[in-house]
Design a protein around this motif. Structure first.
Motif, short mmCIF file in Angstrom:
data_model
loop_
_atom_site.label_atom_id
_atom_site.label_comp_id
_atom_site.label_asym_id
_atom_site.label_seq_id
_atom_site.Cartn_x
_atom_site.Cartn_y
_atom_site.Cartn_z
N ALA A 92 0.85 -1.19 0.00
CA ALA A 92 0.00 0.00 0.00
C ALA A 92 0.88 1.24 0.00
O ALA A 92 1.90 1.29 0.68
CB ALA A 92 -0.91 0.00 1.22
N ILE A 93 0.50 2.23 -0.77
CA ILE A 93 1.26 3.47 -0.88
C ILE A 93 0.36 4.62 -0.43
O ILE A 93 -0.75 4.79 -0.94
CB ILE A 93 1.74 3.70 -2.32
CG1 ILE A 93 2.66 2.56 -2.76
CG2 ILE A 93 2.47 5.03 -2.44
CD1 ILE A 93 3.07 2.63 -4.21
N GLU A 94 0.84 5.41 0.51
CA GLU A 94 0.06 6.54 1.00
C GLU A 94 -0.05 7.60 -0.10
O GLU A 94 0.96 8.08 -0.62
CB GLU A 94 0.72 7.14 2.24
CG GLU A 94 0.06 8.41 2.76
CD GLU A 94 -1.43 8.22 3.06
OE1 GLU A 94 -2.23 9.06 2.61
OE2 GLU A 94 -1.77 7.24 3.74
N ARG A 95 -1.29 7.98 -0.44
CA ARG A 95 -1.49 8.93 -1.54
C ARG A 95 -2.28 10.17 -1.14
O ARG A 95 -2.40 11.10 -1.94
CB ARG A 95 -2.23 8.23 -2.70
CG ARG A 95 -1.48 7.04 -3.28
CD ARG A 95 -2.20 6.50 -4.50
NE ARG A 95 -2.21 7.45 -5.60
CZ ARG A 95 -2.93 7.30 -6.71
NH1 ARG A 95 -3.71 6.25 -6.85
NH2 ARG A 95 -2.88 8.20 -7.67
N ALA A 136 -1.73 12.69 0.73
CA ALA A 136 -1.00 13.97 0.82
C ALA A 136 -0.32 14.34 -0.48
O ALA A 136 0.48 15.28 -0.51
CB ALA A 136 0.03 13.88 1.95
N THR A 137 -0.60 13.62 -1.55
CA THR A 137 0.11 13.86 -2.82
C THR A 137 -0.71 14.68 -3.82
O THR A 137 -0.26 14.88 -4.94
CB THR A 137 0.46 12.51 -3.47
OG1 THR A 137 -0.74 11.82 -3.83
CG2 THR A 137 1.30 11.65 -2.54
N GLY A 138 -1.89 15.12 -3.43
CA GLY A 138 -2.74 15.81 -4.39
C GLY A 138 -3.45 14.86 -5.34
O GLY A 138 -3.95 15.27 -6.39
N SER A 139 -3.53 13.59 -4.98
CA SER A 139 -4.19 12.59 -5.82
C SER A 139 -5.69 12.89 -5.91
O SER A 139 -6.37 13.00 -4.89
CB SER A 139 -3.99 11.20 -5.21
OG SER A 139 -4.91 10.27 -5.73
N LYS A 140 -6.18 12.99 -7.13
CA LYS A 140 -7.62 13.22 -7.32
C LYS A 140 -8.42 12.07 -6.73
O LYS A 140 -9.45 12.28 -6.07
CB LYS A 140 -7.92 13.37 -8.81
CG LYS A 140 -9.40 13.56 -9.13
CD LYS A 140 -9.61 13.72 -10.63
CE LYS A 140 -11.09 13.92 -10.96
NZ LYS A 140 -11.30 14.09 -12.42
N LYS A 141 -7.94 10.86 -6.94
CA LYS A 141 -8.65 9.68 -6.46
C LYS A 141 -8.81 9.70 -4.95
O LYS A 141 -9.88 9.36 -4.42
CB LYS A 141 -7.89 8.42 -6.90
CG LYS A 141 -8.53 7.10 -6.47
CD LYS A 141 -7.72 5.92 -7.00
CE LYS A 141 -8.39 4.59 -6.68
NZ LYS A 141 -7.62 3.44 -7.21
N TRP A 142 -7.75 10.09 -4.23
CA TRP A 142 -7.74 10.01 -2.77
C TRP A 142 -8.14 11.30 -2.09
O TRP A 142 -8.26 11.34 -0.86
CB TRP A 142 -6.36 9.55 -2.30
CG TRP A 142 -6.13 8.09 -2.55
CD1 TRP A 142 -5.68 7.52 -3.71
CD2 TRP A 142 -6.37 7.02 -1.65
NE1 TRP A 142 -5.63 6.16 -3.59
CE2 TRP A 142 -6.04 5.81 -2.33
CE3 TRP A 142 -6.83 6.95 -0.33
CZ2 TRP A 142 -6.15 4.56 -1.72
CZ3 TRP A 142 -6.93 5.69 0.27
CH2 TRP A 142 -6.60 4.52 -0.43
N SER A 143 -8.35 12.37 -2.85
CA SER A 143 -8.72 13.66 -2.26
C SER A 143 -10.21 13.96 -2.37
O SER A 143 -10.70 14.89 -1.74
CB SER A 143 -7.94 14.80 -2.93
OG SER A 143 -6.55 14.62 -2.77
N GLN A 144 -10.91 13.19 -3.19
CA GLN A 144 -12.31 13.50 -3.50
C GLN A 144 -13.23 13.30 -2.30
O GLN A 144 -14.22 14.01 -2.14
CB GLN A 144 -12.78 12.61 -4.66
CG GLN A 144 -14.18 12.89 -5.14
CD GLN A 144 -14.23 14.05 -6.11
OE1 GLN A 144 -13.21 14.64 -6.44
NE2 GLN A 144 -15.43 14.39 -6.54
#
Length: 383
Positions: A8-11, A13-21
């Motif tokens: 698993a990769i923490e995403r 805090a990276t500005g990922s659209k998938k994980w920020s929605q």
């Protein structure tokens, strides 16, 4: 560098659209973005490029054109010339360029439904009427094109907008079906705009056929749009390419940029070169992992999620789930609220798809299992 697809990769805090929605307690299984680390060859290419201190406007080098010409021949037995390639910041801009530059005002745009929402909505961007061609599953779980309905639709169409392989159904068109589709477009003098962004993601030994590779007559009226973005998970680098073998069509297509579709990301060009020239081994491993995930998901739906149906996708890492038997007002909203799982709503893909959701299984197995466990608990505790 070795790649662990189970890690698993923490995403967030990276500005990922998938994980920020969505909120932090929601598991995102929606947008077509895999949760796997990028191929080492791509990372090495990006790091090497960043050793140079300038990042100005970029153009595709001859080596990239030659790499893509070789890839299209090796993968699909499709012979093109380097000058047939037009580089773009995405497939979606290419679709809209083609519609605006090449389709007469008022002419219809035929497309299969359900369909990826940017394709579904693109004709309206240019005030072009949309002509829907519903795809319905047969007894084998396939989605054959209704050729007589297509012929009828093309009588009033200026273009056919094709999703090949198909999103969200995961349909892989056979060469025979594509020939029927392409020949119909030739007879009716209709342009073919083919979104082939998922071309490199196929299961069970299947082979992708670009529609323009069928014969010269079909190629002469085709704009084929491709990218390394889905298969190699580099969508954020905003790089794609069109193959337009007809020189006059290519000139008109390029005129559709109109100051809206600009030059291509410098890093994306290098990443694309690395993907197609050095990324084959990584992709083979990812495809095997995705196929196992698909089969695991299908078994879990059959045994643990009664009321949900899924026809096995033959391409993409996206599952189209029919929740009709659950009798939910809004399946996407139900799973978001009660399972804390974010799926894509079926209504994004067609007005009559309210009982469907799309699930992205391009992730580590533990994440997929967590998604399934949450969905299973939400259904078991439903009042």
């Amino acid at each position: 560098m070795t790649i662990n697809l189970n890690s698993a990769i923490e995403r967030r805090a990276t500005g990922s659209k998938k994980w920020s929605q969505y909120a932090d307690d929601v598991l995102p299984m929606w947008v077509a973005d895999m949760d796997f680390p990028v191929a080492p060859a791509i990372m090495n290419a990006l790091q090497a490029r960043l050793e140079h201190p300038l990042l100005g406007y970029a153009v595709a080098q001859d080596s990239l054109r030659e790499t893509l010409v070789k890839h299209l021949w090796t993968a699909y037995a499709w012979r093109i010339l380097p000058e047939d390639l037009v580089f773009l910041p995405g497939v979606e801009p290419g679709v809209n360029m083609a519609l605006h530059a090449l389709v007469p005002s008022g002419a219809g745009v035929a497309l299969h439904t359900p369909n990826y929402s940017p394709l579904l909505n693109a004709p309206a961007n240019w005030q072009l009427p949309r002509i829907d061609l519903p795809l319905r599953a047969d007894t084998h779980g396939e989605y054959p094109t209704d050729i007589p309905a297509l012929e009828h639709a093309l009588e009033n169409a200026g273009a056919l907008l094709l999703s090949n392989p198909h999103n969200p159904l995961g349909k892989v068109f056979s060469g025979e079906e594509l020939q029927l589709i392409g020949d119909a477009c030739v007879r009716h003098d209709v342009l073919i705009i083919s979104d082939e962004i998922h071309a490199d993601i196929l299961f069970d030994g299947r082979r992708h056929t670009p529609i323009a590779s069928i014969n010269p007559q079909i190629a002469a009226r085709s704009v084929t749009l491709m990218s390394a973005s889905k298969a190699w998970n580099i969508a954020g680098l905003k790089t794609a390419f069109a193959v337009v073998q007809n020189p006059q069509l290519r000139q008109r297509f390029n005129a559709g940029r109109l100051g809206l579709v600009d030059s291509v990301n410098a890093l994306g060009l290098d990443a694309t070169q690395a993907a197609y020239s050095e990324g084959a081994d990584w992709l083979r491993k990812v495809m095997a992992y995705l196929q196992d995930n698909r089969d695991y998901l299908a078994d879990a739906i059959r045994t643990r999620l009664p009321g949900i149906q899924m026809h096995l996708p033959h391409s993409t890492y996206l599952a189209w789930l029919d929740c009709s038997a659950l009798a939910l007002d809004n399946p996407q909203q139900f799973f978001l609220e009660h399972a804390k799982v974010a799926l894509s709503a079926g209504t994004e893909f067609g007005d009559d798809c309210g009982q469907f959701v799309r699930l992205n299984f391009g992730c580590p197995r533990a994440m997929l299992e967590e998604c399934l466990s949450r969905m299973e608990r939400s259904l078991s505790t439903r009042g």
